[in-house]
Design an enzyme around this catalytic site. Structure first.
Site, PDB file in Angstrom:
ATOM      1  N   ASP A 251      -0.990  -9.835  -4.077  1.00 14.59           N
ATOM      2  CA  ASP A 251       0.236  -9.101  -4.380  1.00 14.59           C
ATOM      3  C   ASP A 251      -0.099  -7.760  -5.023  1.00 14.59           C
ATOM      4  O   ASP A 251       0.560  -7.341  -5.976  1.00 14.59           O
ATOM      5  CB  ASP A 251       1.178  -9.919  -5.282  1.00 14.59           C
ATOM      6  CG  ASP A 251       2.575  -9.309  -5.356  1.00 14.59           C
ATOM      7  OD1 ASP A 251       2.869  -8.408  -4.551  1.00 14.59           O
ATOM      8  OD2 ASP A 251       3.366  -9.730  -6.227  1.00 14.59           O
TER       9      ASP A 251
ATOM     10  N   ASN B 260       8.073  -3.098   1.935  1.00 19.57           N
ATOM     11  CA  ASN B 260       8.958  -2.356   1.016  1.00 19.57           C
ATOM     12  C   ASN B 260       8.435  -0.958   0.720  1.00 19.57           C
ATOM     13  O   ASN B 260       8.281  -0.548  -0.419  1.00 19.57           O
ATOM     14  CB  ASN B 260       9.196  -3.141  -0.281  1.00 19.57           C
ATOM     15  CG  ASN B 260       7.921  -3.483  -1.018  1.00 19.57           C
ATOM     16  OD1 ASN B 260       6.844  -3.555  -0.436  1.00 19.57           O
ATOM     17  ND2 ASN B 260       8.035  -3.683  -2.329  1.00 19.57           N
TER      18      ASN B 260
ATOM     19  N   PHE C  43       0.802  -1.226   0.000  1.00 19.43           N
ATOM     20  CA  PHE C  43       0.000   0.000   0.000  1.00 19.43           C
ATOM     21  C   PHE C  43       0.839   1.282   0.000  1.00 19.43           C
ATOM     22  O   PHE C  43       0.311   2.376   0.113  1.00 19.43           O
ATOM     23  CB  PHE C  43      -1.006  -0.010   1.161  1.00 19.43           C
ATOM     24  CG  PHE C  43      -2.217  -0.892   0.919  1.00 19.43           C
ATOM     25  CD1 PHE C  43      -2.506  -1.398  -0.346  1.00 19.43           C
ATOM     26  CD2 PHE C  43      -3.080  -1.209   1.958  1.00 19.43           C
ATOM     27  CE1 PHE C  43      -3.628  -2.204  -0.567  1.00 19.43           C
ATOM     28  CE2 PHE C  43      -4.207  -2.008   1.747  1.00 19.43           C
ATOM     29  CZ  PHE C  43      -4.480  -2.507   0.485  1.00 19.43           C
ATOM     30  N   ARG C  44       2.165   1.145  -0.073  1.00 19.69           N
ATOM     31  CA  ARG C  44       3.063   2.260  -0.437  1.00 19.69           C
ATOM     32  C   ARG C  44       3.205   3.395   0.559  1.00 19.69           C
ATOM     33  O   ARG C  44       3.872   4.380   0.245  1.00 19.69           O
ATOM     34  CB  ARG C  44       2.642   2.863  -1.797  1.00 19.69           C
ATOM     35  CG  ARG C  44       2.398   1.879  -2.927  1.00 19.69           C
ATOM     36  CD  ARG C  44       3.615   1.046  -3.209  1.00 19.69           C
ATOM     37  NE  ARG C  44       3.496   0.313  -4.476  1.00 19.69           N
ATOM     38  CZ  ARG C  44       4.236  -0.748  -4.765  1.00 19.69           C
ATOM     39  NH1 ARG C  44       5.128  -1.197  -3.907  1.00 19.69           N
ATOM     40  NH2 ARG C  44       4.097  -1.354  -5.912  1.00 19.69           N
TER      41      ARG C  44
HETATM   42  O1  DOR Z   1       5.948  -7.348  -8.992  1.00 15.21           O
HETATM   43  C1  DOR Z   1       6.185  -7.077  -7.840  1.00 15.21           C
HETATM   44  N1  DOR Z   1       5.957  -5.854  -7.330  1.00 15.21           N
HETATM   45  N2  DOR Z   1       6.712  -8.026  -7.042  1.00 15.21           N
HETATM   46  C2  DOR Z   1       7.187  -7.728  -5.820  1.00 15.21           C
HETATM   47  O2  DOR Z   1       7.689  -8.607  -5.177  1.00 15.21           O
HETATM   48  C3  DOR Z   1       7.121  -6.360  -5.300  1.00 15.21           C
HETATM   49  C4  DOR Z   1       6.031  -5.615  -5.928  1.00 15.21           C
HETATM   50  C5  DOR Z   1       6.097  -4.128  -5.646  1.00 15.21           C
HETATM   51  O3  DOR Z   1       6.211  -3.753  -4.491  1.00 15.21           O
HETATM   52  O4  DOR Z   1       5.980  -3.350  -6.598  1.00 15.21           O
END
Ligand code: DOR
Length: 449
Positions: free
Chosen positions: A306, A96, A65-66
């Site tokens: 994902d 991340n 969710f950034r």
């Molecule tokens: O495609 C992906 N995008 N795989 C990941 O493991 C991370 C994700 C992202 O955070 O954009």
């Protein structure tokens, strides 16, 4: 008689641990109070579920969710709003972000930001890193934490743990199941030459090939055995990994995504270009069919979306500078219902993959089934509704979906979280009332609840 229930859902087919039964369900104080033929006059709010199936609330155990740091792509408000519109009652969010969620302060920052802004219940992963490896046993038990996430291959962001020694340290500190992005970093680096200059997005599964995934999964299974640690392999994409994971059910669980079950190379790259680019990649149809077989055989434990939003402008960059990832939290359930109607999976399997499986893997407290004492989380679905994934229905800040325009049979028509009706007939109701998910393996929250 005095009213003593907050909500009653009447006349639906309810998915209980005893199977699908015609029943009413009452919720009081956020938890399920009774199931059976009930007196609707005892409830403050009545929701008529005639013709609908009442499922345990759908839990999406893999979303990005950034927030903080990359809110132009998504934030906790917009991401959870997309979840609720898609019938999802709880999400587990990935570390991340910027900064990465690698310590207690970053985790608490996310919990604070989610207060009053999250539409659904939520928990956050702690990212594994060389610098926090020795403290993970303590970090993974913080309230609001769903567990530890390891990136063995680089993807979006800088989190990465790929050498055996650090992996061993991560796996040796803590007891909860560890979620793993399984791609072999050394092989990724070696093969990057294939696409560095003038590479085409259709080569994405060639760069990040089957061997990249298999090598990494074999390695993490070996290290999990050696350290006696349970692992959860996220977004598995290859036919070859399914038997490896089937042979390790005592120690490993397996996730697949709706996009890997729906799309296939090379067509997805021809149609969608870099909008179909994600890690690990969408592969040829033989892998998609093998993943369906793994669903059928019970090897797959959970479906996660994902959800990984990037803006259109970012995605349009020339490959390989285009970022990997696509949104998915809102389309997870519609796609699965469509597959159910196409005969790809049963309702029992769908429930196992979207709620009970999540509960088992992560030891969620009080969610994952419709039973007295559990949270009043429900996803009401109309199994026969025919709809299309419309642009205006989408809530993610990124403003696109690879499934826009896709006709779907089966649709989420209400999302209920701890007795609060958060979505009904594609409309949001009330405000964001999401709370942190509770786990049996975490420390009690200060002040308790
Ligand atoms: O495609 C992906 N995008 N795989 C990941 O493991 C991370 C994700 C992202 O955070 O954009």
């Amino acid at each position: 008689m005095a009213r003593n229930w907050d909500l009653i859902i009447t006349g639906g087919q309810v998915f209980t641990p005893s199977g699908l039964v015609a029943a009413d369900v009452a919720v009081a104080g956020g938890t399920i109070a009774d199931i059976g033929t009930l007196d609707a006059a005892r409830a403050d709010e009545v929701l008529d579920a005639k013709g609908l199936v009442v499922l345990p609330g759908v839990i999406d155990t893999q979303v990005h969710f950034r927030e903080p740091g990359l809110e132009h792509k998504e934030d906790l408000e917009s991401g959870t709003r997309a979840a609720v519109m898609g019938g999802v009652t709880a999400v587990f969010e990935m570390p991340n972000t910027s900064p990465a969620t690698i310590d207690a302060a970053a985790l608490n920052e996310k919990l604070t930001r989610a207060e009053g802004r999250a539409w659904c219940d939520h928990a956050f992963f702690i990212g594994a890193a060389a610098e926090n490896a020795d403290r993970l046993a303590e970090l993974e038990r913080l309230p609001g934490c769903c567990g530890v996430k390891i990136f063995m291959g680089s993807s979006t962001g800088s989190l990465l743990v790929h050498d055996d020694d650090t992996l061993r340290r991560v796996l040796s500190h803590g007891r909860r199941r560890v979620a793993v992005h399984s791609e072999d970093e050394v092989r990724l680096r070696e093969r990057f030459e294939l696409i560095r200059e003038g590479g085409k997005v259709a080569q994405h599964p060639e760069w990040r090939d089957v061997e990249t995934a298999v090598r990494s999964t074999k390695r993490v299974l070996r290290l999990a055995r050696e350290t006696g640690r349970r692992i959860h392999v996220l977004h598995v994409t290859t036919a070859e990994e399914a038997p490896l994971l089937a042979a390790a059910k005592d120690i490993a669980t397996m996730e697949v995504t709706p996009q890997h079950l729906t799309l296939a190379a090379p067509y997805c790259y021809e149609e969608l270009g870099s909008f179909a680019q994600m890690n690990p990649p969408i592969r040829e149809a033989r892998h998609r069919e093998a993943l369906w077989e793994a669903v059928r055989l019970g090897i797959v434990d959970v479906i996660g979306s994902d959800h990984a939003p990037h803006t259109r402008e970012e995605k349009k960059a020339d490959y390989p500078r285009s970022p990997s990832g696509m949104p998915g939290v809102q389309t997870l359930l519609p796609l699965l219902l469509d597959h159910l109607n196409a005969g790809k999976l049963t309702l029992e399997r769908l429930v196992d993959l979207t709620s009970a499986g999540a509960q088992r893997i992560y030891n969620i407290a009080g969610k994952g089934r419709i039973a007295v004492g559990y949270d009043g989380d429900f996803t009401l679905v109309d199994l026969k509704a025919r709809k299309t994934v419309e642009h205006d229905w989408l809530q993610s800040k990124c403003g696109w979906s690879p499934f826009e325009g896709k006709p779907i049979t089966g649709w989420p028509v209400a999302t209920i979280i701890r007795g609060h009706v958060a979505m009904r007939d594609d409309e949001l109701l009330g405000g964001p009332t999401g709370r942190p998910v509770r786990f049996t393996e975490t420390l009690p929250r200060e002040g308790g609840d």
